[in-house]
Design a protein around this motif. Structure first.
Motif, PDB file in Angstrom:
ATOM      1  N   GLY A 364      61.389 135.162  62.529  1.00 27.68           N
ATOM      2  CA  GLY A 364      61.994 135.041  63.853  1.00 27.68           C
ATOM      3  C   GLY A 364      62.253 133.605  64.242  1.00 27.68           C
ATOM      4  N   ILE A 365      61.320 132.713  63.886  1.00 28.41           N
ATOM      5  CA  ILE A 365      61.497 131.285  64.187  1.00 28.41           C
ATOM      6  C   ILE A 365      62.633 130.705  63.368  1.00 28.41           C
ATOM      7  N   GLU A 366      62.637 131.005  62.067  1.00 27.18           N
ATOM      8  CA  GLU A 366      63.673 130.447  61.190  1.00 27.18           C
ATOM      9  C   GLU A 366      65.068 130.934  61.560  1.00 27.18           C
ATOM     10  N   LYS A 367      65.167 132.166  62.062  1.00 31.65           N
ATOM     11  CA  LYS A 367      66.465 132.717  62.457  1.00 31.65           C
ATOM     12  C   LYS A 367      66.778 132.487  63.934  1.00 31.65           C
ATOM     13  N   ASP A 368      65.828 131.829  64.633  1.00 32.09           N
ATOM     14  CA  ASP A 368      66.002 131.534  66.060  1.00 32.09           C
ATOM     15  C   ASP A 368      66.316 132.808  66.846  1.00 32.09           C
ATOM     16  N   LEU A 369      65.551 133.868  66.558  1.00 31.38           N
ATOM     17  CA  LEU A 369      65.762 135.137  67.256  1.00 31.38           C
ATOM     18  C   LEU A 369      65.363 135.015  68.722  1.00 31.38           C
ATOM     19  N   GLU A 370      66.045 135.753  69.563  1.00 34.37           N
ATOM     20  CA  GLU A 370      65.738 135.767  70.990  1.00 34.37           C
ATOM     21  C   GLU A 370      64.980 137.038  71.329  1.00 34.37           C
ATOM     22  N   ALA A 371      63.876 136.890  72.020  1.00 32.56           N
ATOM     23  CA  ALA A 371      63.103 138.063  72.427  1.00 32.56           C
ATOM     24  C   ALA A 371      63.815 138.774  73.568  1.00 32.56           C
ATOM     25  N   PRO A 372      63.741 140.089  73.617  1.00 34.59           N
ATOM     26  CA  PRO A 372      64.300 140.817  74.761  1.00 34.59           C
ATOM     27  C   PRO A 372      63.483 140.542  76.012  1.00 34.59           C
ATOM     28  N   ASP A 373      63.992 140.981  77.131  1.00 35.87           N
ATOM     29  CA  ASP A 373      63.226 140.844  78.373  1.00 35.87           C
ATOM     30  C   ASP A 373      61.954 141.676  78.289  1.00 35.87           C
ATOM     31  N   PRO A 374      60.870 141.221  78.907  1.00 37.81           N
ATOM     32  CA  PRO A 374      59.645 142.021  78.894  1.00 37.81           C
ATOM     33  C   PRO A 374      59.816 143.286  79.739  1.00 37.81           C
ATOM     34  N   VAL A 375      59.087 144.316  79.371  1.00 40.44           N
ATOM     35  CA  VAL A 375      59.101 145.560  80.135  1.00 40.44           C
ATOM     36  C   VAL A 375      57.826 145.610  80.964  1.00 40.44           C
ATOM     37  N   ARG A 376      57.991 145.550  82.278  1.00 40.63           N
ATOM     38  CA  ARG A 376      56.813 145.468  83.140  1.00 40.63           C
ATOM     39  C   ARG A 376      56.382 146.816  83.689  1.00 40.63           C
ATOM     40  N   GLU A 377      57.168 147.844  83.439  1.00 40.93           N
ATOM     41  CA  GLU A 377      56.806 149.192  83.860  1.00 40.93           C
ATOM     42  C   GLU A 377      55.966 149.863  82.779  1.00 40.93           C
ATOM     43  N   ASN A 378      55.330 150.971  83.145  1.00 39.89           N
ATOM     44  CA  ASN A 378      54.516 151.728  82.206  1.00 39.89           C
ATOM     45  C   ASN A 378      55.430 152.549  81.305  1.00 39.89           C
ATOM     46  N   ILE A 379      55.602 152.129  80.067  1.00 38.90           N
ATOM     47  CA  ILE A 379      56.525 152.804  79.152  1.00 38.90           C
ATOM     48  C   ILE A 379      56.038 154.209  78.836  1.00 38.90           C
ATOM     49  N   TYR A 380      54.720 154.449  78.940  1.00 42.14           N
ATOM     50  CA  TYR A 380      54.194 155.781  78.682  1.00 42.14           C
ATOM     51  C   TYR A 380      54.836 156.820  79.607  1.00 42.14           C
ATOM     52  N   GLU A 381      55.290 156.373  80.779  1.00 42.91           N
ATOM     53  CA  GLU A 381      55.861 157.295  81.755  1.00 42.91           C
ATOM     54  C   GLU A 381      57.375 157.440  81.617  1.00 42.91           C
ATOM     55  N   PHE A 382      57.993 156.696  80.686  1.00 43.62           N
ATOM     56  CA  PHE A 382      59.437 156.781  80.478  1.00 43.62           C
ATOM     57  C   PHE A 382      59.784 158.078  79.743  1.00 43.62           C
ATOM     58  N   ASP A 383      60.900 158.690  80.124  1.00 43.50           N
ATOM     59  CA  ASP A 383      61.425 159.767  79.300  1.00 43.50           C
ATOM     60  C   ASP A 383      62.362 159.169  78.254  1.00 43.50           C
ATOM     61  N   GLU A 384      62.869 160.007  77.357  1.00 41.81           N
ATOM     62  CA  GLU A 384      63.685 159.498  76.264  1.00 41.81           C
ATOM     63  C   GLU A 384      64.934 158.782  76.764  1.00 41.81           C
ATOM     64  N   GLN A 385      65.525 159.312  77.813  1.00 48.40           N
ATOM     65  CA  GLN A 385      66.742 158.714  78.348  1.00 48.40           C
ATOM     66  C   GLN A 385      66.475 157.302  78.870  1.00 48.40           C
ATOM     67  N   LYS A 386      65.350 157.130  79.551  1.00 52.38           N
ATOM     68  CA  LYS A 386      65.034 155.811  80.092  1.00 52.38           C
ATOM     69  C   LYS A 386      64.695 154.827  78.979  1.00 52.38           C
ATOM     70  N   ARG A 387      64.022 155.300  77.926  1.00 55.65           N
ATOM     71  CA  ARG A 387      63.738 154.409  76.804  1.00 55.65           C
ATOM     72  C   ARG A 387      65.032 153.945  76.148  1.00 55.65           C
ATOM     73  N   GLU A 388      66.002 154.871  76.021  1.00 55.04           N
ATOM     74  CA  GLU A 388      67.300 154.500  75.464  1.00 55.04           C
ATOM     75  C   GLU A 388      68.002 153.490  76.357  1.00 55.04           C
ATOM     76  N   GLU A 389      67.883 153.675  77.658  1.00 54.45           N
ATOM     77  CA  GLU A 389      68.490 152.752  78.617  1.00 54.45           C
ATOM     78  C   GLU A 389      67.933 151.339  78.447  1.00 54.45           C
ATOM     79  N   TYR A 390      66.625 151.233  78.162  1.00 54.36           N
ATOM     80  CA  TYR A 390      65.979 149.938  77.974  1.00 54.36           C
ATOM     81  C   TYR A 390      66.108 149.441  76.531  1.00 54.36           C
ATOM     82  N   GLY A 391      66.643 150.267  75.644  1.00 53.17           N
ATOM     83  CA  GLY A 391      66.757 149.877  74.241  1.00 53.17           C
ATOM     84  C   GLY A 391      65.436 149.840  73.510  1.00 53.17           C
TER      85      GLY A 391
END
Length: 451
Positions: A364-391
């Motif tokens: 990741g360092i050598e390719k200078d990859l960019e991290a996505p935005d952090p997810v501050r909500e409880n992902i355990y409570e996401f349904d499949e559609q919401k997970r897809e929305e957040y990627g």
């Protein structure tokens, strides 16, 4: 007396052997599956071990060499010398040293030695100007034994997270384990009862990545040995009891620069993480499916990696909640800035698991990859559609899928080396195929009388 060809560290070991009346040395190493092996030699052979090495048959070790190329050589690392507390008496003691494995035909380090694989990862980091620090949090269960001394799944207590005695009846055992670890030069940070009944966690301090990997193997050995003295069976199996939380080995990682500064810290960043840290984190997320094959290497590992039991199955990161794969823990001081990968479990080979984490982050360092935005909500409570929305993707759901991901990920597969990668894949494919053709007790209970 020595012949003068030893280093000061090796001479110090000889002196400690004599002072402690050590009569036997256990020369330890691991196979590619992470099982600790040892060759026991009289302590008087210590000097020979340092200067010439101790020869053994590598063809009998999982994933090492074929019968026609079986001679291997163990060279002990004097920095790993420790007296085994459960083998000490008034007039004798046993000690261990962790060894590097050498190929006798070439005289070079053996490419199939997991410790060598980790050293290669650390060399890559060094080439980029970094040293790597790591700290695992291995969890384990303790079970009662039956009248024949075999392990049951009857827990030693019925306590819960951070409970105290009398619910936590194994606190005396944990105390003895901690004393044993401290006798072997561990610096223990904390010990507590975990969420599940009969489950515990003992945390030891941050250290360089090689020492940390050595310590994980030692930790598992000490825990099992001292639990056995109390007629208990300690296990690092990820999910020994259905429908409760399994055992993880959350792993904290950071990079230090050549001048001793924490390369992950940036006071000006919203999350106090440097660009280096963001890219390292992005690399781990990028390679997470392949890492899973190594960090979660058993069929049973995937009984833990299911939603609903506090296991991180979602490929995302967060600065505040534990539902994501990677967490950025709060740091009281700049030197403590780090990331925590929450998916590994304690059945993994610590050398290989930490090695692939490092390679992924450095990629990741050598390719200078960019991290996505952090997810501050409880992902355990996401349904499949919401997970897809957040990627947000999920980790492989079984060992077969994880091995597929490993084979498809060129960077991580190559990080294991030309010897370990195919041997590891072969062993894990065989394990998964044996699992697929087995018939479990659950299936018999559910179907035998129904159909």
């Amino acid at each position: 007396m020595t012949d003068g060809n030893l280093t000061s560290a090796e001479e110090n070991v000889i002196e400690r052997i004599e002072a402690a009346d050590v009569d036997f040395l256990r020369l330890q190493f691991t196979d590619i599956l992470g099982t600790v092996k040892n060759v026991s030699v009289p302590a008087r052979q210590a000097e020979k071990a340092f200067t010439e090495g101790i020869y053994f048959d590598g063809s009998s070790i999982e994933g090492f060499v074929r019968i026609q190329e079986s001679d291997m050589r163990l060279v002990p690392d004097p920095e790993t010398f420790a007296i085994l507390p459960w083998r000490r008496t008034e007039d004798s003691a046993a000690a261990r040293m962790i060894c590097d494995v050498y190929d006798t035909s070439t005289g070079d380090p053996f490419e199939g030695d997991p410790r060598y694989v980790l050293k290669q990862a650390l060399e890559r980091a060094d080439d980029l100007g970094y040293t790597v620090s790591a700290a695992p949090e291995p969890e384990f269960f303790m079970f009662e034994e039956d009248e024949d001394g075999r392990a049951t799944t009857e827990t030693a207590d019925h306590g819960g997270y951070f409970d105290l005695a009398p619910k936590d009846l194994a606190s005396d055992v944990r105390r003895d384990i901690i004393y044993g670890l401290e006798d072997m030069d561990f610096e223990i940070e904390a010990s507590h009862h975990e969420v599940a009944r009969g489950q515990y966690e003992i945390n030891f301090e941050y250290d360089d990545a090689l020492t940390t990997a050595d310590n994980v193997g030692t930790f598992r050995t000490v825990v099992r040995a001292i639990a056995a003295e109390h007629d208990l069976h300690a296990t690092f199996m990820p999910k020994p009891i259905p429908k409760i939380n399994g055992s993880g080995m959350h792993t904290h990682l950071s990079l230090m620069t050549e001048d001793g500064e924490n390369a992950f810290h940036d006071e000006g960043d919203e999350f106090n993480l440097s660009e280096t840290a963001h890219s390292f984190l992005a690399g781990i997320l990028e390679h997470a499916p392949a890492i899973t094959a190594v960090a979660n290497p058993t069929v049973n590992s995937y009984k833990r990696l299911v939603p609903g039991y506090e296991a991180p199955v979602y490929v995302a990161w967060s600065d505040r909640n534990r539902s994501a794969l990677i967490r950025k823990p709060a740091a009281r001081v700049p030197a403590a800035s780090r990331i925590e990968l929450r998916s590994p479990d304690p059945s993994c080979n610590p050398y290989l698991a930490i090695a692939v984490m490092i390679h992924a982050g450095l990629d990741g360092i050598e390719k200078d990859l960019e991290a996505p935005d952090p997810v501050r909500e409880n992902i355990y409570e996401f349904d499949e559609q919401k997970r897809e929305e957040y990627g947000i993707e999920t980790l492989p759901s079984n060992l077969g899928a994880a091995v597929d991901a490993l084979e498809e990920d060129e960077a991580i597969y190559e990080a294991l080396g030309d010897h370990v990668a195919p041997k590891f894949v072969e062993a894990k494919r065989q394990e998964f195929e044996e699992y697929l053709v087995d018939v479990s007790q659950w299936e018999l209970d559910r179907y035998l009388e129904t159909f």
